[in-house]
Design a protein around this motif. Structure first.
Motif, PDB file in Angstrom:
ATOM      1  N   GLN A 266       0.810  -3.403   1.203  1.00  8.18           N
ATOM      2  CA  GLN A 266       1.614  -2.760   0.318  1.00  8.18           C
ATOM      3  C   GLN A 266       1.078  -1.129   0.377  1.00  8.18           C
TER       4      GLN A 266
ATOM      5  N   HIS B  12       6.145  -7.378 -16.675  1.00  7.21           N
ATOM      6  CA  HIS B  12       6.897  -7.712 -15.486  1.00  7.21           C
ATOM      7  C   HIS B  12       8.214  -7.301 -15.638  1.00  7.21           C
ATOM      8  N   HIS B  13       9.021  -6.472 -14.997  1.00  8.12           N
ATOM      9  CA  HIS B  13      10.303  -6.267 -15.218  1.00  8.12           C
ATOM     10  C   HIS B  13      11.030  -7.659 -14.521  1.00  8.12           C
TER      11      HIS B  13
ATOM     12  N   LYS C 150       0.351  -6.316 -17.474  1.00 11.63           N
ATOM     13  CA  LYS C 150       1.398  -5.467 -17.397  1.00 11.63           C
ATOM     14  C   LYS C 150       2.673  -6.248 -17.718  1.00 11.63           C
TER      15      LYS C 150
ATOM     16  N   LYS D 149      -8.614  -4.093  -6.175  1.00 14.87           N
ATOM     17  CA  LYS D 149      -8.068  -4.835  -7.449  1.00 14.87           C
ATOM     18  C   LYS D 149      -8.641  -6.000  -7.320  1.00 14.87           C
TER      19      LYS D 149
ATOM     20  N   ILE E  67      -2.737  -2.750  -8.319  1.00 17.88           N
ATOM     21  CA  ILE E  67      -2.117  -2.084  -7.127  1.00 17.88           C
ATOM     22  C   ILE E  67      -1.225  -0.744  -7.648  1.00 17.88           C
ATOM     23  N   GLU E  68      -0.449  -0.910  -8.644  1.00 14.77           N
ATOM     24  CA  GLU E  68       0.389  -0.012  -8.990  1.00 14.77           C
ATOM     25  C   GLU E  68      -0.521   0.757  -9.974  1.00 14.77           C
TER      26      GLU E  68
ATOM     27  N   GLY F  74       9.969  -4.031  -9.556  1.00 17.82           N
ATOM     28  CA  GLY F  74      11.201  -3.982 -10.541  1.00 17.82           C
ATOM     29  C   GLY F  74      11.189  -2.841 -10.881  1.00 17.82           C
ATOM     30  N   PRO F  75      10.565  -2.278 -11.718  1.00 18.89           N
ATOM     31  CA  PRO F  75      10.625  -0.693 -12.348  1.00 18.89           C
ATOM     32  C   PRO F  75      10.700   0.343 -11.401  1.00 18.89           C
TER      33      PRO F  75
ATOM     34  N   ARG G 267       8.408   0.240 -18.740  1.00 17.45           N
ATOM     35  CA  ARG G 267       8.846  -0.928 -18.387  1.00 17.45           C
ATOM     36  C   ARG G 267       9.852  -1.670 -19.475  1.00 17.45           C
TER      37      ARG G 267
HETATM   38  P1  XMP Z   1      -0.423  -4.839  -9.878  1.00 19.29           P
HETATM   39  O1  XMP Z   1      -0.117  -3.417 -10.099  1.00 19.29           O
HETATM   40  O2  XMP Z   1       0.055  -5.743 -11.081  1.00 19.29           O
HETATM   41  O3  XMP Z   1       0.826  -5.218  -8.918  1.00 19.29           O
HETATM   42  O4  XMP Z   1      -1.509  -5.148  -9.480  1.00 19.29           O
HETATM   43  C1  XMP Z   1       1.039  -6.611  -8.241  1.00 19.29           C
HETATM   44  C2  XMP Z   1       2.003  -6.554  -7.288  1.00 19.29           C
HETATM   45  O5  XMP Z   1       3.181  -6.593  -8.389  1.00 19.29           O
HETATM   46  C3  XMP Z   1       4.215  -5.866  -8.215  1.00 19.29           C
HETATM   47  N1  XMP Z   1       4.513  -5.320  -9.288  1.00 19.29           N
HETATM   48  C4  XMP Z   1       5.889  -5.852  -9.799  1.00 19.29           C
HETATM   49  N2  XMP Z   1       6.838  -6.645  -9.174  1.00 19.29           N
HETATM   50  N3  XMP Z   1       8.082  -6.416 -11.163  1.00 19.29           N
HETATM   51  C5  XMP Z   1       7.827  -6.806  -9.883  1.00 19.29           C
HETATM   52  O6  XMP Z   1       9.043  -7.594  -9.408  1.00 19.29           O
HETATM   53  C6  XMP Z   1       7.214  -5.648 -11.802  1.00 19.29           C
HETATM   54  O7  XMP Z   1       7.369  -5.362 -12.718  1.00 19.29           O
HETATM   55  C7  XMP Z   1       5.985  -5.272 -10.922  1.00 19.29           C
HETATM   56  N4  XMP Z   1       4.699  -4.572 -11.380  1.00 19.29           N
HETATM   57  C8  XMP Z   1       4.093  -4.687 -10.476  1.00 19.29           C
HETATM   58  C9  XMP Z   1       3.052  -4.616  -7.404  1.00 19.29           C
HETATM   59  O8  XMP Z   1       4.197  -3.668  -6.675  1.00 19.29           O
HETATM   60  C10 XMP Z   1       2.412  -5.432  -6.718  1.00 19.29           C
HETATM   61  O9  XMP Z   1       3.025  -5.844  -5.341  1.00 19.29           O
END
Ligand code: XMP
Length: 517
Positions: free
Chosen positions: A438, A350-351, A348, A509, A514-515, A397-398, A300
């Motif tokens: 998603q 975020h990008h 995480k 979740k 999610i990812e 983003g990533p 990331r």
């Molecule tokens: P997670 O994996 O944290 O994801 O449950 C929640 C939502 O955020 C999206 N996601 C991102 N969107 N930059 C983004 O613009 C990122 O780095 C990033 N990481 C996760 C993910 O696809 C889900 O919709």
């Protein structure tokens, strides 16, 4: 944040449901803002001139020494107040009622009995309703001039009100989906008690925003990074309406997008922005920087840093730029305000392009910073943005880098793009795409033995991910039928060379995200 609209001010005491309150109100086309309790000042109240207040719940107890306090200016304004959970206990304590620690903690579904006619319960034709509770303290003695309107099955006071002064207090959470008639209760407060007339119309929002942007940017130049996602696309279209030829859009293709995505997106953008649109194919640089990296956080960070470098280089070719347009939304603003003196735990990184403005010394313009995602889609519809872009599932983003656990290479990206494309096309064909919030495929770093025809195979496994959600903060896995899973699996294995096993991810979740990375 200034506003001439009739505004409901939500005072946040740290509840996990505060954003839900805001969404409920926006669903009624009524404007609202969320402010942390400790950021409310007389000056802000004078600027916003709220038509009413909603006091949220919160994790603390009003009996604690350092518990968040009720700003006295709020009651002095003599506007209608809806106080929820912690908010109810705060109002009670301030108006000389008594709050005590409960011997019986109420958590989750609870039945309440409506004891008295109330404007808040208007149109609810039942005496007993199921609500969502989450509290350890309760009201032992109500303040003067208040009356009890409902009691829970545990004989705990679940709502009180002072109808004359329009102060309504609920021990339960009407904003949570699990509360029966929750939306009705909020509607009654906003539309019958506060009696909001001047609604928040998206068309009007666009007109105001465009004229605001024109006044601010005038004939200066602004650049905007496009990703193909909803937020940056709507930001760019709105900016283009305001400054037209002074908007320059840059699309960095990091090579980690979905199949055909880079070409589809650039076709639409070059048609819209003409020679002011630049596409940069930077996939080789990204792949080079990601070589042999398997740690998710490192991936990331590398992608974020590389993005900034590539974008910065491209932007330097456009001379005399003053502004940078960003697709920040209201939830990003709410979440970025630290509570109780410290940021919430980072799960995480975020990008985003957060590092850009400092490096490039540009002024930031965030035309969507007051809006929620569904409102942004609405703006997009009004601006006639391609439906395909507006209704697409969120994409991180990533990109595919965080859907390939372990090290990444070109071959893996191509395999994943194919499998993901087949999965998504299947969902569209069966009219499932819009029911799922998603969906995507994850390429696992595991090879396993299989048999195809008479031949032994030793190939990659993939996992399917499909979830339902309201805002991505919590999610449930989507339940496909046996036949659907069978068909998706055989389409992927039969058509993608390199995959011989398909798994399904049954994780909600929380506890999962999610990812996968
Ligand atoms: P997670 O994996 O944290 O994801 O449950 C929640 C939502 O955020 C999206 N996601 C991102 N969107 N930059 C983004 O613009 C990122 O780095 C990033 N990481 C996760 C993910 O696809 C889900 O919709």
């Amino acid at each position: 944040m200034k506003s001439k609209l009739e505004t409901i001010l939500i005072v946040d005491y740290g509840s996990q449901y505060t954003q839900l309150i805001a969404r409920r109100i926006r669903e009624l086309e009524v404007f609202c803002l969320v402010y942390p309790f400790n950021k409310i000042t007389k000056k802000i109240l004078n600027e916003i001139k709220p038509s009413a207040f909603i006091l949220s719940g919160g994790p603390r107890s009003v009996l604690d020494k350092n518990a968040p306090k009720l700003n006295q200016e709020i009651l002095k304004m003599k506007k209608p107040v809806l106080a929820i959970c912690y908010g109810m206990q705060l109002v009670t304590k301030n108006l000389k009622g008594v709050v005590k620690r409960s011997t019986h903690r109420e958590y989750g579904h609870t039945i309440i009995n409506i004891k008295k006619k109330s404007l808040l319960f208007k149109g609810i034709n039942k005496r007993k309703i199921k609500v969502w509770m989450s509290h350890g303290d309760n009201i032992n003695k109500i303040p003067k001039l208040f009356s009890i309107t409902s009691l829970s099955n545990n004989k705990i006071i679940s709502s009180i009100e002072n109808n004359k002064n329009k102060i309504y207090c609920l021990q339960f959470h009407p904003e949570v989906y699990h509360t029966d008639f929750g939306s009705k209760i909020i509607n009654n407060f906003i539309l019958n008690i506060v009696n909001i007339k001047n609604k928040f119309k998206i068309q009007k929002f666009i007109e105001n925003k465009v004229s605001e942007l024109k006044n601010e940017i005038k004939n200066k130049k602004i650049i905007c990074g496009l990703s193909g996602g909803v937020d940056s696309t709507v930001t760019a279209y709105l900016l283009s309406k305001a400054v037209n030829k002074n908007l320059y859009c840059i699309f960095v293709d990091h090579g980690l997008l979905r199949k055909n995505e880079a070409n589809e997106v650039s076709k639409i953008f070059s048609k819209k922005f003409g020679k002011n649109f630049t596409k940069i194919n930077a996939s080789n640089i990204f792949l080079k920087n990601l070589k042999n990296v398997s740690d998710p956080e490192k991936k990331r960070k590398i992608i974020g840093k590389t993005f900034i470098e590539v974008f910065d280089k491209a932007a330097k070719k456009i001379s005399n730029v003053d502004y940078l347009g960003q697709g920040t939304l209201y939830p990003d603003i709410i979440e970025s305000i630290p509570f109780f003196g410290g940021p919430t735990a980072k799960i995480k990184s975020h990008h985003n392009v957060g590092g850009l403005p400092k490096k490039m010394k540009l002024k930031i313009v965030e035309p969507l910073r007051e809006l929620f995602k569904d409102e942004v889609r609405n703006v997009g519809r009004q601006l006639k943005i391609d439906k395909h872009l507006l209704l697409r599932h969120p994409f991180p983003g990533p990109g595919l880098a965080i859907r390939i656990p372990g090290v990444i290479d070109k071959k893996k990206i191509l395999i994943l793009q194919e499998a993901d494309h087949i999965f998504i096309e299947y969902l569209k064909e069966k009219n499932l795409y819009n029911k799922i919030w998603q969906a995507f495929v994850v390429l696992l770093p595991v090879k396993s033995v299989g048999v195809m025809g008479d031949e032994r195979t030793y190939n990659y496994s993939v996992s399917l991910r499909a979830i339902t959600s309201v805002d991505g903060m919590t999610a449930d896995f989507y339940m496909f039928t046996n036949n659907q899973l069978k068909e998706i699996s055989s389409r992927i294995i039969n058509n993608v060379k390199g995959i011989n096993r398909v798994l399904y991810d049954f994780t909600s979740k929380p506890p999962g995200t999610i990812e996968w990375e």
